[in-house]
Design a protein around this motif. Structure first.
Motif, short mmCIF file in Angstrom:
data_model
loop_
_atom_site.label_atom_id
_atom_site.label_comp_id
_atom_site.label_asym_id
_atom_site.label_seq_id
_atom_site.Cartn_x
_atom_site.Cartn_y
_atom_site.Cartn_z
N LEU A 99 0.73 -1.25 0.03
CA LEU A 99 -0.15 0.01 0.03
C LEU A 99 0.84 1.36 -0.05
CD1 LEU A 99 -2.22 -1.16 2.97
CD2 LEU A 99 -2.69 -1.38 0.21
N ALA A 122 -1.18 -1.31 -4.53
CA ALA A 122 -2.25 -0.48 -4.31
C ALA A 122 -1.72 0.78 -4.15
CB ALA A 122 -3.45 -1.05 -3.16
N ILE A 126 -2.81 4.25 -2.91
CA ILE A 126 -3.97 5.09 -2.04
C ILE A 126 -3.72 6.55 -2.55
CG2 ILE A 126 -4.45 5.63 0.17
CD1 ILE A 126 -4.73 2.73 -0.46
N ARG A 134 -5.32 9.82 -2.33
CA ARG A 134 -6.18 10.75 -1.75
C ARG A 134 -6.21 12.00 -2.32
NH1 ARG A 134 -6.85 8.78 3.27
NH2 ARG A 134 -5.43 6.91 3.93
N THR A 142 -4.22 -1.83 -8.09
CA THR A 142 -5.47 -1.42 -7.71
C THR A 142 -5.22 0.00 -7.50
OG1 THR A 142 -5.75 -3.49 -7.21
CG2 THR A 142 -7.20 -1.65 -6.25
N TYR A 169 -7.33 2.94 -4.63
CA TYR A 169 -8.13 3.19 -3.82
C TYR A 169 -8.02 4.78 -3.34
CZ TYR A 169 -8.22 -1.80 -3.21
OH TYR A 169 -8.33 -3.18 -3.35
N ASN A 191 -8.94 5.71 -0.28
CA ASN A 191 -8.52 5.69 1.05
C ASN A 191 -8.22 4.10 1.60
OD1 ASN A 191 -11.29 4.68 2.03
ND2 ASN A 191 -11.68 6.77 1.74
N ASN A 212 -10.33 2.26 3.39
CA ASN A 212 -11.43 1.84 3.93
C ASN A 212 -11.92 0.39 3.07
OD1 ASN A 212 -12.02 3.29 6.24
ND2 ASN A 212 -12.80 4.77 4.84
N ASN A 213 -11.65 0.64 1.88
CA ASN A 213 -12.22 -0.69 0.99
C ASN A 213 -11.05 -1.55 0.48
OD1 ASN A 213 -14.97 0.66 0.97
ND2 ASN A 213 -14.01 2.38 -0.07
N LEU A 214 -10.33 -1.75 1.40
CA LEU A 214 -9.03 -2.91 0.94
C LEU A 214 -9.70 -4.05 0.91
CD1 LEU A 214 -6.40 -1.70 3.38
CD2 LEU A 214 -6.47 -1.31 0.98
#
Length: 187
Positions: free
Chosen positions: A145, A159, A161, A163, A177, A179, A181, A183-185
């Motif tokens: 991450l 992944a 992140i 923001r 991937t 994301y 944030n 929250n949806n890992l």
């Protein structure tokens, strides 16, 4: 400390911090996180003609030990209790220890790795190999991450992140991937 200049100074400071790590590495002139951070701060202050003192610089550098985690971080880490969690960082051991302690996150990580000892900052392959050789994991077992889209380069599942509403970096490697944030890992 610098009314109406703080945000601009902060932006240049972070940009130069990354650039100085990369440039120093390319020149074979490694310096640790604290030194690079101080040099980048001095540059950012000079750009904005911001008068500083050693005391002000020390106070700003010390702020790295008190960064506020994003609001979902602690709750997500609590949910990951059955997953090995590791920090791979260019920061010094002392800075990372203080940062985690002050944020109340020390107990959520199984391992904290600083690359200062090997003098190979991320994203050099040597930095990732340093940890990976002793991890006992296969590359396909790691989900890296990162706030940097290019951390996929070493070959871990990555992944980003993401923001901020910024475009993807123009490299030939992209994260698996994206994301907004933590929250949806995936489970």
């Amino acid at each position: 400390m610098f009314p109406e200049k703080g945000a601009a100074i902060s932006q240049i400071w972070r940009t130069k911090q990354l650039e100085y790590f990369f440039w120093r590495h390319m020149m074979g002139r490694y310096e640790d996180f604290d030194t690079v951070t101080r040099d980048a701060l001095r540059y950012a202050l000079a750009v904005h003609d911001a008068t500083s003192t050693e005391k002000i610089e020390q106070r700003l550098i010390a702020s790295y030990a008190y960064l506020t985690p994003y609001e979902e971080v602690a709750s997500v880490l609590k949910e990951l209790h059955d997953v090995k969690t590791v920090i791979l960082s260019n920061g010094t051991d002392e800075m990372l220890e203080a940062l985690l302690r002050n944020a109340g996150l020390t107990d959520y990580f199984d391992e904290v790795v600083s690359f200062g000892g090997i003098k190979q900052p991320k994203p050099t392959p040597a930095a990732y190999i340093h940890w990976f050789k002793t991890s006992g994991l296969r590359r396909d077992e790691v989900l890296f991450l990162s706030s940097n889209g290019w951390d996929k380069n070493f070959g871990f599942h990555a992944a980003w992140i993401h923001r901020n509403d910024l475009p993807f970096e123009a490299f030939d490697v992209e994260p698996d991937t994206v994301y907004p944030n933590l929250n949806n890992l995936p489970e």
